[in-house]
Design an enzyme around this catalytic site. Sequence first.
Site, mmCIF file in Angstrom:
data_model
loop_
_atom_site.group_PDB
_atom_site.id
_atom_site.type_symbol
_atom_site.label_atom_id
_atom_site.label_comp_id
_atom_site.label_asym_id
_atom_site.label_seq_id
_atom_site.Cartn_x
_atom_site.Cartn_y
_atom_site.Cartn_z
ATOM 1 N N LYS A 109 58.052 73.983 11.855
ATOM 2 C CA LYS A 109 58.213 74.044 13.311
ATOM 3 C C LYS A 109 59.694 73.993 13.672
ATOM 4 C CE LYS A 109 56.449 71.417 17.310
ATOM 5 N NZ LYS A 109 55.655 70.228 17.702
ATOM 6 N N LEU A 133 59.046 71.335 23.917
ATOM 7 C CA LEU A 133 57.924 70.817 23.105
ATOM 8 C C LEU A 133 56.775 70.191 23.882
ATOM 9 C CD1 LEU A 133 60.070 68.867 20.438
ATOM 10 C CD2 LEU A 133 59.333 71.246 20.276
ATOM 11 N N ILE A 162 53.127 64.565 19.468
ATOM 12 C CA ILE A 162 53.368 63.416 20.344
ATOM 13 C C ILE A 162 52.202 63.248 21.318
ATOM 14 C CG2 ILE A 162 54.605 64.624 22.189
ATOM 15 C CD1 ILE A 162 56.518 62.238 22.352
ATOM 16 N N GLY A 163 51.329 64.275 21.358
ATOM 17 C CA GLY A 163 50.216 64.180 22.307
ATOM 18 C C GLY A 163 49.075 65.131 21.940
ATOM 19 N N GLY A 164 49.221 65.743 20.765
ATOM 20 C CA GLY A 164 48.203 66.708 20.357
ATOM 21 C C GLY A 164 48.832 67.949 19.751
ATOM 22 N N SER A 165 50.125 67.924 19.570
ATOM 23 C CA SER A 165 50.882 69.131 19.210
ATOM 24 C C SER A 165 50.603 69.661 17.820
ATOM 25 C CB SER A 165 52.382 68.872 19.379
ATOM 26 O OG SER A 165 52.722 68.878 20.748
ATOM 27 N N SER A 174 52.244 71.832 20.839
ATOM 28 C CA SER A 174 53.504 72.527 20.754
ATOM 29 C C SER A 174 53.768 73.173 19.402
ATOM 30 C CB SER A 174 54.634 71.563 21.105
ATOM 31 O OG SER A 174 54.780 70.567 20.127
#
Lengths: 549, 549
Positions: free
Chosen positions: B133, B182, B229-232, B208
């Site tokens: 990434k 992101l 960080i939240g589902g990326s 992301s």
Amino acid sequence: MTKPWQQRAEAKRCAIIESIPQKWRLLVDSIPTADEQPDITGPYLHQFLEQREIEITECDATVIIQKTTSGEWSAVEVTEAFCHRAALAHQYLNCLHEFFPEAALEDANRLDAHFKVHQKPTGPLHGLPISLKDQFNIKNTSTTMGYISHIDQPPTTESELVLLLRSLGAVLYCKTSVPTGLMSGETANNIIGYTWNPRNRHLSSGGSSGGEGALLALKGSPLGFGTDIGGSIRVPAAFNGIYGLRTSVGRIPYEGAENSMDGQNTVPSVVGPMAGSVGAVRLAMKSVLGMEPWVYDPGSLPIPWRGEVEERIKGLLCGEAKGKMAFGMFEDDGIMKPHPPILRAVRLVREVLVTLGHEVIDWKPPSHAEGCSLVYDAYTLDAGHDINTQLAASGETPVPQLAWILNLPSKTPKNASEIFALNVSKRRWQKVYMDYWNSTASRTTTGRPVDALICPTTIMAAALPGKHVHPGSTTFVNMLDYSTVTLPVTHVDESVDGVEAEGYDVRDYEGAPVGLQLIGRQYEEEKILVLAEYISAALRGEDANSGHW
Amino acid sequence: MTKPWQQRAEAKRCAIIESIPQKWRLLVDSIPTADEQPDITGPYLHQFLEQREIEITECDATVIIQKTTSGEWSAVEVTEAFCHRAALAHQYLNCLHEFFPEAALEDANRLDAHFKVHQKPTGPLHGLPISLKDQFNIKNTSTTMGYISHIDQPPTTESELVLLLRSLGAVLYCKTSVPTGLMSGETANNIIGYTWNPRNRHLSSGGSSGGEGALLALKGSPLGFGTDIGGSIRVPAAFNGIYGLRTSVGRIPYEGAENSMDGQNTVPSVVGPMAGSVGAVRLAMKSVLGMEPWVYDPGSLPIPWRGEVEERIKGLLCGEAKGKMAFGMFEDDGIMKPHPPILRAVRLVREVLVTLGHEVIDWKPPSHAEGCSLVYDAYTLDAGHDINTQLAASGETPVPQLAWILNLPSKTPKNASEIFALNVSKRRWQKVYMDYWNSTASRTTTGRPVDALICPTTIMAAALPGKHVHPGSTTFVNMLDYSTVTLPVTHVDESVDGVEAEGYDVRDYEGAPVGLQLIGRQYEEEKILVLAEYISAALRGEDANSGHW
């Protein structure tokens, strides 16, 4: 109407004394002054104790549990002996915030009854009295952290560590004193006043786990738990001549304990054991980790106690393939020069290690001034807002040890962007320091980076009240999150330490212990305890390389 | 004078295309529209590849390293095959920010030369191409994170993960696309535009780590690393029908990678592997942890890959003492109802587990709305300051996916006291959730709390552009720091999913994969990968209980 804070403090102070059974109370007039009796350890204290109480309380925690888990000693007699000694300690040193011998003896009775029925202990710490710093929540007691405003506010639940210790069979019987708000290297607050050093009652017991330090050194407890955000385990360990382990973040459960500036995550506080021996400290670590605290505390890491690491290090030191180890060492962090007894202690350990066949290299790390500046920024992120709020709730006049955070040049808390930037700076400093540590592989003959680092804990032996300076000696470790044990090395001795040095007069420190920091990398608690035990054996004049220690 | 941002974006966009060797370039006019050719996987893409390239790129990473570490395949031929396929992927999907086949082939040549001389591989990932990434720093490339202002700023050092992967023998050849800054579940930025889903080019590849998701699903990479960080990691894994592992904090090194809102420590981002198989994900974990990243990254924890945990779980599932396992499961988090294909996937897995003899209990946890509200507070601590600053540096017009953070009601960053309070609230929510998890022991017949939790990754299969909603489906996991793998379960199928539901039309999602979250507690990566492999085998119709998967 709320009473004035002075009355609330007085009431609490009296309540602590009143919690001492009459039979253990001393007449205030019978207590000699510090001038009359500076050192109250050993024979002096023994005059107040029965022979059996002395026998029990002089034992190390590892010995005590052998007796209590085998049924040789009852939990009740062990608990009573330590309660008595703790009561004496408090009357001489002001080291307790809470004392509950009745509840403790009830628990001990229950343990004994269990043993009688099942002929086996309730857990590995069956019948072992344990003292806790006044941050841990225990039923029917307050957790004041030294604040008047927190008096008489018993918690609704107990801290996870408390619950784990109870499951292990430990007996809780007191909570130990701390400086108001925890942010000081001396223990002073408006409730108990000042916590004195049992080796020399003119001197500080350190802080913030100063009550633990004093109580443990006087053997009013065989094992205690403190916390450390900047030296709060290591400083009192050094000042009182005991061992104190600053664990890496997440090794021992903090869940459900109270804290100052709770939620400040840049430089977190950690819990760690304190005791008179490495064995007791290890016992604490092994027992707590054996309970898998990560199942109950979201902040605890699933890293069990790793016996294989201990075996490896012990094998390197004393096994068949005995090998050299390499130590980094510094006397002086470039910020402030330690007093002569501290320098002597460092040189003593250097000599011991070299004599044992190990390598000692000079430590010339990245700027400690930078690390200390960052850690100061972390402590002052909220510009003292939390501490001010807790003080204001009672209106109490702050103790002078809080001046540094109450009189900050700016009263404006930092904002998110500033905090993010500080977190990044911290990480960068950690990385530079880590790279430096790794780079020592090119300077050792072991081919490995140094195995540990040894340096002063503080620049002075136990401080005179109001004279504790340069917390940076310990705070740089908190920036790095390194596992670190303070180990007792020597005592101030006028005959050898009576040299001239700036701001130093050896007569001020008569008999004060000197302890050094033995520093491992993150999560190397197993390793540094083996090394501490090895060095301690050598300091006692034993043949450390034999492995019998 | 700095060029307008549109020109800088255009130049970068062209530079990416120009980094594709002429022999692999497609005429723009030859590329069909999404309407003409929505699904470009499998046979469609194979028309552009040689038979040998297909043979190589269709292999799983675990098979590839068998061939490359034994010398059966050369690093060069493997690298070239994946570079070709990645070049095609980018031309169809806009999934790359950096592509450097020449440097990769040079590295591969060096690996082959090493093998020729020493007749052994350089490391366990010898010759395996790995995609990263666009947060990881690789020499001679920029790390833009989608920002125009970060174009043409090559880093001075490489990220620790990059250095470790090189030591392991991996070949780096590309960096994959991300949404600007992101912070979005769709991958869109002003450089590459929009990253499309290879199964249906009308749909999002997620975010992301959306470039990774698209590239891996099209087999332009056998293994990649994203961040979450939240589902990326989990959202693009679900949207593209691959596996993505959200590791617990500190398991995989983040050191030296760039980040958005760097230093936001309340809900930290983590690194994790993404791939077409559990085996490849496990290979990534084992290989990286085998390098002891904690020696190089202060943020990495010394928790090695624990084969004994895998053995224990596998033994429980398929061993002689085969036992039931218990799973928590929910279809709906109480905030938003998933679309019919997602609900079907949950029910399918429930049925599979029950058929295999396991227990599934309904999950009725503490309020997810509360957890999601707290995580939102964490993302917005700086009120969008960092993202705004990076955008302002080039003057670019933000993509619509950033609206949520650019149009916050308040532009004032939170202060230290507010951040402390949020950290405390987070810890409390974590503890309540942990207590709930522990409490399930009283509801299972195994006597243990549930072994894992299964639930939707998102409420929809791969989203239509601009239509991705309810990140809370994944963000609650970040609040809890639970180790979580997304596993592919099924595809949208008009014949069974053509039911009516609010805001849902099955025709929008034709062929879109559906992946669920399999959630373990903190640091249970070993366990959840075994469970994911077991469930996947069962979903493929194999005899999972045989243990041959």
